[in-house]
Write an enzyme that holds these catalytic residues in place. Structure first.
Site, PDB file in Angstrom:
ATOM      1  N   CYS A 188      23.987  84.778 -76.460  1.00 41.70           N
ATOM      2  CA  CYS A 188      23.005  84.919 -77.544  1.00 41.70           C
ATOM      3  C   CYS A 188      22.214  86.221 -77.524  1.00 41.70           C
ATOM      4  O   CYS A 188      22.309  87.009 -78.462  1.00 41.70           O
ATOM      5  CB  CYS A 188      22.054  83.734 -77.513  1.00 41.70           C
ATOM      6  SG  CYS A 188      22.942  82.173 -77.529  1.00 41.70           S
ATOM      7  N   LYS A 223      40.239  70.782 -77.875  1.00 44.34           N
ATOM      8  CA  LYS A 223      38.800  70.460 -77.750  1.00 44.34           C
ATOM      9  C   LYS A 223      38.523  69.063 -78.300  1.00 44.34           C
ATOM     10  O   LYS A 223      37.830  68.258 -77.695  1.00 44.34           O
ATOM     11  CB  LYS A 223      37.985  71.453 -78.587  1.00 44.34           C
ATOM     12  CG  LYS A 223      37.193  72.437 -77.789  1.00 44.34           C
ATOM     13  CD  LYS A 223      36.282  73.204 -78.732  1.00 44.34           C
ATOM     14  CE  LYS A 223      35.749  74.435 -78.068  1.00 44.34           C
ATOM     15  NZ  LYS A 223      34.962  75.259 -78.974  1.00 44.34           N
ATOM     16  N   ASP A 249      36.717  70.383 -85.457  1.00 44.02           N
ATOM     17  CA  ASP A 249      36.958  71.725 -84.921  1.00 44.02           C
ATOM     18  C   ASP A 249      38.403  72.109 -85.210  1.00 44.02           C
ATOM     19  O   ASP A 249      39.250  71.237 -85.402  1.00 44.02           O
ATOM     20  CB  ASP A 249      36.692  71.749 -83.408  1.00 44.02           C
ATOM     21  CG  ASP A 249      36.356  73.138 -82.899  1.00 44.02           C
ATOM     22  OD1 ASP A 249      35.184  73.396 -82.592  1.00 44.02           O
ATOM     23  OD2 ASP A 249      37.285  73.985 -82.825  1.00 44.02           O
TER      24      ASP A 249
HETATM   25  C1  UGA Z   1      18.679  81.707 -75.479  1.00 44.14           C
HETATM   26  C2  UGA Z   1      17.282  81.249 -75.945  1.00 44.14           C
HETATM   27  O1  UGA Z   1      16.445  81.022 -74.824  1.00 44.14           O
HETATM   28  C3  UGA Z   1      17.393  79.970 -76.790  1.00 44.14           C
HETATM   29  O2  UGA Z   1      16.123  79.641 -77.300  1.00 44.14           O
HETATM   30  C4  UGA Z   1      18.367  80.223 -77.950  1.00 44.14           C
HETATM   31  O3  UGA Z   1      18.555  79.067 -78.738  1.00 44.14           O
HETATM   32  C5  UGA Z   1      19.704  80.624 -77.382  1.00 44.14           C
HETATM   33  O4  UGA Z   1      19.545  81.832 -76.603  1.00 44.14           O
HETATM   34  C6  UGA Z   1      20.643  80.872 -78.545  1.00 44.14           C
HETATM   35  O5  UGA Z   1      20.386  81.774 -79.337  1.00 44.14           O
HETATM   36  O6  UGA Z   1      21.569  80.085 -78.729  1.00 44.14           O
HETATM   37  P1  UGA Z   1      20.308  80.979 -73.474  1.00 44.14           P
HETATM   38  O7  UGA Z   1      21.119  82.191 -73.863  1.00 44.14           O
HETATM   39  O8  UGA Z   1      20.987  79.694 -73.262  1.00 44.14           O
HETATM   40  O9  UGA Z   1      19.175  80.703 -74.594  1.00 44.14           O
HETATM   41  O10 UGA Z   1      19.578  81.304 -72.111  1.00 44.14           O
HETATM   42  P2  UGA Z   1      18.128  81.745 -71.604  1.00 44.14           P
HETATM   43  O11 UGA Z   1      17.599  80.716 -70.732  1.00 44.14           O
HETATM   44  O12 UGA Z   1      17.277  82.206 -72.703  1.00 44.14           O
HETATM   45  O13 UGA Z   1      18.524  82.993 -70.694  1.00 44.14           O
HETATM   46  C7  UGA Z   1      19.184  84.144 -71.239  1.00 44.14           C
HETATM   47  C8  UGA Z   1      19.318  85.207 -70.194  1.00 44.14           C
HETATM   48  O14 UGA Z   1      18.046  85.764 -69.890  1.00 44.14           O
HETATM   49  C9  UGA Z   1      19.896  84.731 -68.861  1.00 44.14           C
HETATM   50  O15 UGA Z   1      20.837  85.663 -68.409  1.00 44.14           O
HETATM   51  C10 UGA Z   1      18.701  84.681 -67.928  1.00 44.14           C
HETATM   52  O16 UGA Z   1      19.045  84.911 -66.593  1.00 44.14           O
HETATM   53  C11 UGA Z   1      17.858  85.820 -68.483  1.00 44.14           C
HETATM   54  N1  UGA Z   1      16.421  85.682 -68.198  1.00 44.14           N
HETATM   55  C12 UGA Z   1      15.701  84.668 -68.740  1.00 44.14           C
HETATM   56  C13 UGA Z   1      15.793  86.628 -67.396  1.00 44.14           C
HETATM   57  O17 UGA Z   1      16.413  87.580 -66.896  1.00 44.14           O
HETATM   58  N2  UGA Z   1      14.449  86.502 -67.165  1.00 44.14           N
HETATM   59  C14 UGA Z   1      13.710  85.503 -67.697  1.00 44.14           C
HETATM   60  O18 UGA Z   1      12.487  85.455 -67.450  1.00 44.14           O
HETATM   61  C15 UGA Z   1      14.365  84.555 -68.491  1.00 44.14           C
END
Ligand code: UGA
Length: 474
Positions: A303, A66, A61
């Site tokens: 993301c 880090k 990195d």
């Molecule tokens: C997301 C994807 O789920 C991963 O598959 C992907 O690899 C990742 O982005 C990425 O591109 O790196 P992440 O951002 O860690 O993962 O989190 P999630 O669990 O997907 O949640 C994202 C947001 O959606 C959170 O703010 C969560 O509160 C919200 N969410 C999720 C909802 O409001 N409702 C739901 O039913 C699910």
């Protein structure tokens, strides 16, 4: 006698390698060496995942601090499960961190993963500065390297980037030819923060976009060895299709969330309806599925918001406006403000009212506040003159960088609720799920609760305090 010992030694070694093979640990000495450039969530989980399964890994990195932390076995961010594995891998020597030494990382390894950030530009398109700079350095290192080497782009990049940006830089700087002297793949990641390390070890699928078959097959062989007996479906495709699969997946999940939030907003207009029940029953239809139908204050994180914007920008560059994605984004922009609207409904003016905010991170089990819904909610509450006291189980240090002293931070739920006129549940940490209506009543000035993530049972909470919840038609 000596011959006897030698025979015994050979026999034990054969038995040991058979035993190792039966556990899916193939001949360790023949295993490829791996480097990972960029140690954010994706890079570090990839590096620790590989090192924990017996590959020798160099993590690289540009941030010296880090790398120092990693070499001491300390993850630079909060992520369940990674701390222990990281220190194990550092102790065993399977993982080592190098600051600013991409050339060495490439020269000493067979595969190099690129997992650097691709932040949003103001117009929503992605900034390729880090990708370009890493590709340039890898190209220079390839010039000095003997033997075949594969570069794998893991960063989320829009379709065409690996082929049109990375490939020319590698060939120009190395003076070598892709496919002949080195390989190039695009291998998107699908891990979720909060369960990132587990997701790395147990993937639903592995997508390998490759410039040519040789590189794709070699990376597939690496994953077959890595997953050993539980190999997920591995799909080989073109570089651009792999890039698009990543965006399409995130855009689909984000759209599912905005869809259910739209239904939630409709429910709030129709007395007697509840989005939770609607979602639960919809989810029983196999074609729809139950996941990502949790209505709430919208999606955040590093993301979904960035990737939806980037896919819109990428489509617009091809003169196509993806209206569905524009709507997904718009719903998500207004959804957090529902919490403020509920506050106003209950309190009238918010001026000088004390609002307790439970949860700041963009989701539970992370200290990450990137695009967290708490940010627009708190900004609006402050703009209307409210005083904020917030509590998050782990995100205080990251929150402090954003909100500084514009809000007060409590070090417990009790401290957060004390003297509050209203409480907004923003992030559904498990410690908040256990709270009872009596607990809120006992600690707040006025027992008014807004459930922004639908973790409380309205039947119970409605009876004991003033209760509003996303998607509940009262
Ligand atoms: C997301 C994807 O789920 C991963 O598959 C992907 O690899 C990742 O982005 C990425 O591109 O790196 P992440 O951002 O860690 O993962 O989190 P999630 O669990 O997907 O949640 C994202 C947001 O959606 C959170 O703010 C969560 O509160 C919200 N969410 C999720 C909802 O409001 N409702 C739901 O039913 C699910």
């Amino acid at each position: 006698m000596l011959l006897c010992y030698v025979n015994l030694y050979i026999f034990s070694m054969i038995t040991l390698s058979k035993l190792l093979l039966s556990f899916g640990v193939s001949s360790l000495s023949k295993r490829p060496k791996i480097s990972v450039i960029g140690v954010g969530y994706v890079g570090l989980c990839t590096a620790v995942g590989l090192a924990s399964r017996g590959y020798s890994v160099i993590a690289c990195d540009i941030e010296v601090e880090k790398i120092n932390k990693i070499n001491q076995g300390i993850p630079p961010f909060f992520e369940p499960g990674i701390q222990e594995k990281l220190s194990e891998c550092i102790r065993s020597g399977m993982l080592k961190g190098l600051a600013n030494e991409t050339d060495r990382a490439v020269v000493e390894t067979d595969f190099t993963y690129v997992a650097v950030g691709t932040p949003s530009k103001p117009d929503g398109s992605i900034d390729l500065t880090y990708i370009e700079s890493v590709a340039l350095n890898i190209g220079k290192a390839l010039k000095q390297k003997n033997g075949y080497h594969i570069t794998i782009i893991k960063s989320t990049v829009v379709p065409g980037t690996t082929q049109n940006v990375v490939l020319p830089l590698l060939e120009r700087e190395s003076g070598k030819k892709c496919d002949v002297d080195f390989g190039l793949c695009m291998n998107p990641e699908f891990l979720r923060q909060g369960s990132a390390f587990q997701d790395t070890l147990n993937a639903d699928r592995v997508v390998i976009g490759s410039h040519d078959k040789q590189a794709g097959d070699k990376l597939e062989a690496l994953y077959r060895d890595f997953y050993s007996i539980h190999v997920p479906p591995i799909i080989q495709t073109t570089l651009s299709t792999a890039e698009l699969i990543k965006y399409a997946s995130n855009a689909m999940l984000a759209t599912k969330i905005s869809f259910i939030n739209t239904i939630a907003n409709i429910c709030e207009k129709i007395p007697g309806t509840d989005v939770k029940v609607v979602a639960e029953v919809m989810g029983l239809d196999k074609r729809i599925g139950p996941q990502f139908l949790d209505a709430g204050l919208g999606y955040g994180g590093s993301c979904f918001p960035k990737d939806v914007k980037a896919l819109i920008a990428c489509s617009e560059a091809f003169d196509y406006t993806p209206e569905l994605l524009v709507a997904t984004e718009n719903v998500n922009k207004y959804q957090p403000l529902k919490a403020v609207e509920f506050c106003r409904q209950q309190l009238g003016t918010l001026k000088d009212k004390q609002i307790a905010v439970l949860g700041l991170a963009f989701k539970p089990d992370t200290d990450d506040l990137r695009e967290a819904r708490a940010i627009p909610i708190i900004a609006q509450l402050l703009a209307e003159g409210a005083c904020i006291v917030a509590y998050d189980p782990v995100a205080f240090p990251t929150a402090n960088v954003i909100f500084k002293n514009s809000i007060r931070y409590a070090d417990s739920v009790v401290g957060c609720l004390k003297g509050a006129d209203c409480c907004i549940l923003v992030t559904e940490w498990s410690e908040f799920k256990k709270l009872t209506p009596d607990f809120f009543k006992a600690h707040m000035k006025q027992a008014i609760l807004i459930d922004g993530r639908r973790i409380y049972d309205p039947q119970i909470f409605n009876k004991k305090l003033i209760f509003s919840a996303i998607g509940l038609g009262q």
